[in-house]
Design a protein around this motif. Structure first.
Motif, PDB file in Angstrom:
ATOM      1  N   TYR A  93      -1.242  -4.148   1.116  1.00 26.41           N
ATOM      2  CA  TYR A  93      -1.976  -5.389   1.494  1.00 26.41           C
ATOM      3  C   TYR A  93      -2.092  -6.495   0.541  1.00 26.41           C
ATOM      4  O   TYR A  93      -2.148  -7.429   0.833  1.00 26.41           O
ATOM      5  N   TYR A 133      -1.804 -10.988   0.003  1.00 22.57           N
ATOM      6  CA  TYR A 133      -2.822 -11.698  -0.673  1.00 22.57           C
ATOM      7  C   TYR A 133      -2.144 -12.875  -1.594  1.00 22.57           C
ATOM      8  O   TYR A 133      -2.511 -13.837  -1.686  1.00 22.57           O
ATOM      9  N   THR A 161      -3.785   4.776  -6.491  1.00 21.02           N
ATOM     10  CA  THR A 161      -5.142   4.230  -6.329  1.00 21.02           C
ATOM     11  C   THR A 161      -6.161   5.162  -5.787  1.00 21.02           C
ATOM     12  O   THR A 161      -7.412   5.066  -6.270  1.00 21.02           O
ATOM     13  N   TYR A 165      -7.460   7.256  -8.761  1.00 18.31           N
ATOM     14  CA  TYR A 165      -8.667   6.931  -9.782  1.00 18.31           C
ATOM     15  C   TYR A 165      -9.690   6.818  -8.977  1.00 18.31           C
ATOM     16  O   TYR A 165     -10.941   6.978  -9.489  1.00 18.31           O
ATOM     17  N   GLY A 195      -2.952   2.682   4.801  1.00 19.06           N
ATOM     18  CA  GLY A 195      -1.919   3.311   3.856  1.00 19.06           C
ATOM     19  C   GLY A 195      -2.730   4.300   2.823  1.00 19.06           C
ATOM     20  O   GLY A 195      -2.479   5.350   2.731  1.00 19.06           O
ATOM     21  N   VAL A 196      -3.506   3.504   2.029  1.00 18.40           N
ATOM     22  CA  VAL A 196      -4.382   4.229   1.132  1.00 18.40           C
ATOM     23  C   VAL A 196      -5.295   5.168   1.878  1.00 18.40           C
ATOM     24  O   VAL A 196      -5.387   6.323   1.416  1.00 18.40           O
ATOM     25  N   GLY A 238     -10.602   0.952  13.338  1.00 17.25           N
ATOM     26  CA  GLY A 238     -10.747   0.201  14.567  1.00 17.25           C
ATOM     27  C   GLY A 238     -10.086   0.539  15.779  1.00 17.25           C
ATOM     28  O   GLY A 238     -10.089  -0.279  16.650  1.00 17.25           O
ATOM     29  N   LYS A 288      -6.328   5.314  15.880  1.00 18.45           N
ATOM     30  CA  LYS A 288      -6.422   5.646  14.344  1.00 18.45           C
ATOM     31  C   LYS A 288      -7.570   6.702  14.046  1.00 18.45           C
ATOM     32  O   LYS A 288      -7.311   7.165  12.816  1.00 18.45           O
ATOM     33  N   TYR A 331     -15.839   1.085  13.678  1.00 18.95           N
ATOM     34  CA  TYR A 331     -16.638   0.010  13.396  1.00 18.95           C
ATOM     35  C   TYR A 331     -16.569  -1.182  14.380  1.00 18.95           C
ATOM     36  O   TYR A 331     -17.163  -2.196  14.120  1.00 18.95           O
ATOM     37  N   SER A 384     -12.571  -1.668   1.055  1.00 20.90           N
ATOM     38  CA  SER A 384     -11.486  -2.204   1.009  1.00 20.90           C
ATOM     39  C   SER A 384     -11.510  -3.315   1.899  1.00 20.90           C
ATOM     40  O   SER A 384     -10.624  -4.449   1.958  1.00 20.90           O
ATOM     41  N   PHE A 391     -13.107  -2.360  -3.432  1.00 24.03           N
ATOM     42  CA  PHE A 391     -11.639  -2.365  -3.921  1.00 24.03           C
ATOM     43  C   PHE A 391     -10.627  -3.241  -3.347  1.00 24.03           C
ATOM     44  O   PHE A 391      -9.500  -3.098  -3.507  1.00 24.03           O
ATOM     45  N   ALA A 441      -9.389  -6.994   2.776  1.00 20.59           N
ATOM     46  CA  ALA A 441      -8.617  -7.333   4.002  1.00 20.59           C
ATOM     47  C   ALA A 441      -9.284  -8.330   4.902  1.00 20.59           C
ATOM     48  O   ALA A 441      -8.396  -8.777   5.522  1.00 20.59           O
ATOM     49  N   PRO A 490     -12.896  -2.466  -9.044  1.00 20.25           N
ATOM     50  CA  PRO A 490     -11.899  -1.936  -9.830  1.00 20.25           C
ATOM     51  C   PRO A 490     -10.424  -1.971  -9.418  1.00 20.25           C
ATOM     52  O   PRO A 490     -10.275  -2.615  -8.311  1.00 20.25           O
ATOM     53  N   SER A 491      -9.568  -1.749 -10.191  1.00 19.34           N
ATOM     54  CA  SER A 491      -8.201  -2.189  -9.782  1.00 19.34           C
ATOM     55  C   SER A 491      -7.250  -1.266 -10.768  1.00 19.34           C
ATOM     56  O   SER A 491      -7.835  -0.679 -11.751  1.00 19.34           O
ATOM     57  N   LEU A 492      -6.018  -1.120 -10.157  1.00 24.13           N
ATOM     58  CA  LEU A 492      -5.096  -0.133 -10.921  1.00 24.13           C
ATOM     59  C   LEU A 492      -4.892  -0.427 -12.115  1.00 24.13           C
ATOM     60  O   LEU A 492      -4.739   0.607 -12.997  1.00 24.13           O
ATOM     61  N   ARG A 541      -3.676  -5.329  12.129  1.00 24.86           N
ATOM     62  CA  ARG A 541      -4.374  -4.120  12.249  1.00 24.86           C
ATOM     63  C   ARG A 541      -3.968  -2.954  12.838  1.00 24.86           C
ATOM     64  O   ARG A 541      -4.836  -2.268  13.486  1.00 24.86           O
TER      65      ARG A 541
END
Ligand code: NDP
Length: 327
Positions: A42, A46, A127, A130, A152-153, A173, A177, A192, A216, A238, A241, A264-266, A317
């Motif tokens: 994703y 960005y 990801t 951690y 994915g995550v 959503g 899923k 949600y 996320s 983190f 989206a 945080p980030s990787l 989505r």
């Protein structure tokens, strides 16, 4: 000559174009990888849209792929030509048939793991490692909230949480899923689009709420995520989206129960070879033993030249689990 995806202005998926280029030799600390499967993340959207601008334009895109090492720089010792490898966190340009990558971002693949499995799971799995093991250590039986659990995550997080014996409460959503995330190991799922998340969290936890939320989605869920937390709980923000969280009045953390927040980030967790090896060895062993499965459906495997269509699909989505570009 080789093909890669470039963009020269920010915008929607259509700014992504396939171009021909002549790959240069790897620098002394780099290896050249002939990509066999490329991970779509994703964060790539960005960078394309301008939320995280690249260092220069025109720019390549993508930081993750798996393939065969075709050349090595003179100072590279632990990787050799012909090795099967996977990498993440490279400089932008992994959406390509060939990419030069710093050797310390590359892991040699166990034979039991295919290129597609690797490219579908490396960045996302590191990801999850951690997030669930380092940012906050999830305990057996612990209930926690994880947004976008069918992504994915998210699907990797569902499986990893089950392996830890923890109770992941996921959001997604659509009914399909929710079902996919439950099959992967989510303890409970909340739609949600239809349900009030903090209310459902109170019900599922017998009024206690949760000690940690992994969010996320960003802008759309920020405040309702805080409402799911126990007193002095931890908000792990983190990703973005739905757009970035901006203009936060810190007083809200006081009002909602002396909360903690981390972003945080990787790159902040896997900073050297030892940290990378610890995370990748654990991830590889869970994939090789079948505890974590990363099957990518035919609809989410896109030819490299169709990167624009892949981004449209990811941003619609409608995807479940990981998506790949195939050179
Ligand atoms: P996903 O496959 O999870 O796709 C994003 C999902 O977010 C969508 O499928 C959608 O699922 C959900 N979503 C919720 N609101 C929106 C919205 N307004 N627009 C689009 N999608 C929305 O992507 P990835 O697995 O690649 O990444 C998941 C998240 O993790 C991203 O936010 C990414 O930036 C972040 N990330 C952060 C890292 C870090 O170290 N900080 C590293 C890797 C990823 P649904 O509709 O079911 O909610």
């Amino acid at each position: 000559m080789a093909t890669r995806i470039e963009f020269s202005q920010h915008g929607g998926p259509d700014v992504l174009k396939a171009v021909e280029f002549t790959p240069g030799d790897p620098a002394e600390n780099e290896v050249q990888v002939e990509n066999k499967a490329i991970g779509i993340n994703y964060i790539d959207t960005y960078i394309r849209s301008g939320l995280y601008p690249p260092p220069s334009m025109p720019s390549g895109l993508g930081t993750e792929a798996a393939g065969v090492v075709s050349k090595t720089g003179s100072a590279v010792k632990h990787i050799k030509e012909g090795d099967r490898v996977v990498y993440a966190q490279s400089a932008l340009g992994a959406y390509s048939e060939v990419h030069n990558v710093p050797a310390d971002k590359v892991a040699v693949l166990p034979n039991a793991i295919s290129y597609e499995q690797a490219a579908a799971s490396f960045l996302k799995g590191l990801t999850v490692f951690y997030l669930l093991r380092k940012t906050y250590e999830i305990k057996p039986d612990e209930m926690f909230l994880f947004h976008a659990a069918a992504g994915g995550v998210g699907l990797i997080a569902c499986q990893w949480a089950k392996e830890l014996g923890a109770k992941l409460i996921g959001t997604a959503g659509s009914a399909e899923k929710m079902q996919r995330a439950k099959q992967a190991g989510a303890w409970q799922m909340i739609n949600y689009r239809e349900e009030n998340v903090p209310e459902r969290i109170r019900e599922l936890t017998g009024g206690k709420k949760v000690r940690v939320v992994y969010d996320s989605v960003g802008k759309d869920t920020w405040e309702s995520s805080l409402d799911c937390l126990q007193r002095r709980g931890l908000m792990v923000s983190f990703g973005n989206a739905s757009g970035p969280v901006t203009g936060v009045n810190l007083g809200i953390l006081n009002q909602k129960g002396s909360l903690y927040v981390t972003r945080p980030s990787l790159n902040g967790y896997l900073t050297n070879r030892e940290e990378m090896d610890e995370a990748s060895n654990e991830l590889f062993s869970l994939i090789a033993s079948g505890v974590i499965k990363v099957d990518v459906t035919e609809q989410q495997r896109f030819p490299l030249a169709e990167a624009a269509r892949a981004h449209q699909t990811l941003e619609s989505r409608t995807t479940q689990g990981s998506s790949l570009l195939i050179p």
